[in-house]
Design an enzyme around this catalytic site. Structure first.
Site, short mmCIF file in Angstrom:
data_model
loop_
_atom_site.label_atom_id
_atom_site.label_comp_id
_atom_site.label_asym_id
_atom_site.label_seq_id
_atom_site.Cartn_x
_atom_site.Cartn_y
_atom_site.Cartn_z
N LYS A 178 -15.15 15.55 -26.24
CA LYS A 178 -13.82 15.21 -25.73
C LYS A 178 -12.88 14.73 -26.84
CE LYS A 178 -16.08 12.70 -22.67
NZ LYS A 178 -17.39 13.37 -22.70
N ARG A 235 -19.39 5.97 -34.72
CA ARG A 235 -20.31 4.84 -34.80
C ARG A 235 -20.67 4.63 -36.27
NH1 ARG A 235 -18.68 3.59 -30.65
NH2 ARG A 235 -19.75 3.20 -28.67
N ASP A 273 -13.22 3.00 -38.55
CA ASP A 273 -12.97 2.07 -37.44
C ASP A 273 -14.27 1.43 -37.00
OD1 ASP A 273 -11.21 0.91 -35.42
OD2 ASP A 273 -12.35 2.11 -33.97
N GLU A 279 -21.43 -3.87 -38.13
CA GLU A 279 -20.19 -4.50 -37.64
C GLU A 279 -20.46 -5.66 -36.68
OE1 GLU A 279 -18.43 -0.98 -35.74
OE2 GLU A 279 -18.69 -1.95 -33.79
N HIS A 306 -12.92 -1.60 -35.07
CA HIS A 306 -13.32 -0.98 -33.80
C HIS A 306 -12.21 -1.11 -32.75
CE1 HIS A 306 -17.23 0.48 -31.80
NE2 HIS A 306 -16.20 0.95 -31.13
N GLN A 307 -11.04 -0.62 -33.12
CA GLN A 307 -9.90 -0.73 -32.21
C GLN A 307 -9.39 0.63 -31.73
OE1 GLN A 307 -6.84 -2.33 -35.26
NE2 GLN A 307 -5.65 -0.85 -34.10
N ALA A 308 -10.14 1.70 -32.08
CA ALA A 308 -9.64 3.04 -31.75
C ALA A 308 -9.40 3.21 -30.25
CB ALA A 308 -10.61 4.10 -32.26
N PHE A 309 -10.18 2.50 -29.45
CA PHE A 309 -10.07 2.65 -27.99
C PHE A 309 -8.91 1.86 -27.40
CE2 PHE A 309 -11.30 -1.50 -26.32
CZ PHE A 309 -11.73 -2.11 -27.50
P1 NAI Z 1 -18.68 13.62 -26.21
O1 NAI Z 1 -20.02 13.42 -25.60
O2 NAI Z 1 -17.59 14.24 -25.37
O3 NAI Z 1 -18.82 14.50 -27.53
C1 NAI Z 1 -19.81 14.29 -28.50
C2 NAI Z 1 -20.09 15.63 -29.14
O4 NAI Z 1 -21.01 15.41 -30.22
C3 NAI Z 1 -20.74 16.63 -28.18
O5 NAI Z 1 -20.02 17.84 -28.19
C4 NAI Z 1 -22.14 16.81 -28.76
O6 NAI Z 1 -22.64 18.12 -28.56
C5 NAI Z 1 -21.87 16.53 -30.22
N1 NAI Z 1 -23.07 16.30 -31.00
C6 NAI Z 1 -24.27 15.82 -30.58
N2 NAI Z 1 -25.14 15.81 -31.62
C7 NAI Z 1 -24.47 16.28 -32.69
C8 NAI Z 1 -24.84 16.51 -34.04
N3 NAI Z 1 -26.07 16.28 -34.48
N4 NAI Z 1 -23.89 17.00 -34.88
C9 NAI Z 1 -22.65 17.27 -34.44
N5 NAI Z 1 -22.25 17.08 -33.17
C10 NAI Z 1 -23.15 16.58 -32.30
O7 NAI Z 1 -18.24 12.19 -26.76
P2 NAI Z 1 -16.77 11.68 -27.08
O8 NAI Z 1 -16.17 11.08 -25.87
O9 NAI Z 1 -16.03 12.74 -27.78
O10 NAI Z 1 -17.11 10.47 -28.07
C11 NAI Z 1 -17.66 10.70 -29.34
C12 NAI Z 1 -18.11 9.37 -29.92
O11 NAI Z 1 -16.97 8.57 -30.19
C13 NAI Z 1 -18.96 8.50 -28.98
O12 NAI Z 1 -20.32 8.85 -29.05
C14 NAI Z 1 -18.72 7.12 -29.49
O13 NAI Z 1 -19.73 6.80 -30.41
C15 NAI Z 1 -17.38 7.23 -30.23
N6 NAI Z 1 -16.34 6.38 -29.63
C16 NAI Z 1 -15.72 5.46 -30.43
C17 NAI Z 1 -14.74 4.64 -29.91
C18 NAI Z 1 -14.01 3.65 -30.76
O14 NAI Z 1 -13.29 2.80 -30.22
N7 NAI Z 1 -14.11 3.68 -32.06
C19 NAI Z 1 -14.37 4.73 -28.50
C20 NAI Z 1 -15.04 5.78 -27.76
C21 NAI Z 1 -16.02 6.55 -28.33
#
Ligand code: NAI
Length: 360
Positions: free
Chosen positions: A183, A263, A287, A292, A324-327
């Site tokens: 996403k 992460r 971020d 952290e 960690h403020q991206a959200f």
């Molecule tokens: P999502 O589940 O929609 O997308 C994650 C993608 O990573 C999927 O398409 C998956 O197939 C792929 N993936 C899995 N293993 C992989 C690998 N070995 N190499 C490459 N791609 C791989 O998750 P979304 O919503 O896009 O979030 C992604 C990450 O963002 C979350 O897991 C979370 O850690 C992080 N995040 C950080 C935030 C922040 O405030 N900094 C807030 C929300 C999420």
């Protein structure tokens, strides 16, 4: 230590626990709670029909071995990214009668899911609350790094209008590598497409939406070789731990800008420090940070930072870090609160919940 457990103050500054007034039956304890979270959760809870409202309690303490006992008497525990939900904590919660763990975030790498499943302790999360919030923040870090806005801001405020050292590059025509095209990665791809960038992608599963933007899926090594910018948007798992490591350094295009809003554990910090020193990495926008937990979300401005690796990162002119403020947008907070309350309602009512986390 006790001060960790002090309840927030209302804006009216009446010292009181932040609780809703109705239906004391279903109680939710929020660990690691911040005022901006309690405000939106309280507001949305108050908008529920009275019979469906929860009794909300917010505490600043992280959930860990020493604070798990505070959950006694609560039906639900609501936790965040830096709370610890290991075997000890999960067992303690279960023994105290907690029925649901509601993660108010997308990632759940801090939860021992197999243990929770074995304990029959449902874990729910918020898989998507605003991919725009995170993707836009990744772009913010990229633009800041590239055009040295962090340096320019400080200079101008100091009456220094010299442009030396502020040369950036056109992003138009540059190659942007996106690791993880779910996403958030898809939204990031769309924004970078708008900048006129060439898009490379790496993900075990191709996203047609990203392909439609003209992105080419390539092996990770090719992405590392060719990208002028790399942005990480995959979850932290065993297979992605230290995805950017010392071996990878040799494969990077010299001067690459690396952005991590996903992460901290995706990046081996010592290696990127080496890469920055060698000039292989031209800039780093973070971020998230591997260690952290003891730092982020707290005001440590009057403390001595004990983490020497983090302190070293802060010394680089071409490193920009946010905590960690991206959200953190109004839309995301509102979606987090409504989805979390909805998740809890479903599980407590024994209804199916699509946002349940399982290890199978
Ligand atoms: P999502 O589940 O929609 O997308 C994650 C993608 O990573 C999927 O398409 C998956 O197939 C792929 N993936 C899995 N293993 C992989 C690998 N070995 N190499 C490459 N791609 C791989 O998750 P979304 O919503 O896009 O979030 C992604 C990450 O963002 C979350 O897991 C979370 O850690 C992080 N995040 C950080 C935030 C922040 O405030 N900094 C807030 C929300 C999420």
């Amino acid at each position: 230590m006790l001060s960790l457990f002090r309840p927030f103050l209302f804006e009216s500054s009446k010292p009181m626990m932040m609780t809703s007034t109705n239906n004391p039956k279903r109680r939710i304890l929020f660990y690691s709670a911040k005022p901006y979270e309690s405000a939106i959760f309280t507001q949305l809870n108050n908008q529920l029909p009275e019979a469906e409202q929860f009794k909300l309690t917010f505490i600043e303490a992280h959930l860990c071995e020493t604070t798990v006992a505070l959950a006694k008497g609560y039906d639900v525990v609501c936790a965040f990214v830096n709370d610890t939900l290991d075997r000890y904590v999960l067992t303690g919660l279960k023994e105290q009668g907690v029925q649901v763990i509601a993660m108010r975030c997308a990632g759940y790498n801090n939860v021992d899911v197999p243990v929770a499943n074995a304990l029959q302790l449902p874990i729910v999360r918020v898989p998507a609350y605003s991919p725009y919030a995170v993707a836009e923040h990744a772009v913010t870090l990229l633009l800041t790094l590239n055009r040295k806005i962090h340096k320019a801001y400080a200079r101008v405020r100091d009456g220094n209008f010299s442009l030396d050292g502020l040369v950036g590059m056109d992003l138009h025509g540059k190659t942007v590598g996106i690791v993880g095209t779910g996403k958030i990665g898809a939204v990031f791809a769309g924004i970078m497409k708008g900048f006129g960038c060439k898009l490379l992608a790496f993900d075990p599963y191709k996203n047609p939406e990203v392909e439609a933007l003209g992105a080419t899926y390539v092996p990770l090594q090719e992405l590392l070789n060719q990208s002028d910018v790399i942005s990480l948007h995959c979850p932290l798992m065993e297979s992605t731990h230290h995805l950017i490591n010392s071996a990878m350094l040799k494969q990077l295009k010299r001067g690459v800008l690396i952005i991590n809003t996903s992460r901290g554990g995706l990046v081996e910090t010592q290696s990127v420090i080496e890469g920055l020193k060698q000039g292989v990495i031209g800039g780093l926008g973070l971020d998230v940070y591997e260690e952290e937990g003891p730092l982020f979300f707290e005001d440590l401005s009057c403390s001595v930072i004990q983490d020497d690796v983090f302190s070293r990162l802060l010394t680089f002119p071409n490193v920009v870090i946010t905590g960690h403020q991206a959200f953190l947008t109004q839309e995301a907070l509102s979606n987090i609160a409504s989805t979390t309350l909805g998740n809890v309602q479903s599980v407590l009512a024994n209804q199916p919940c699509n946002n349940t986390v399982t290890d199978f």
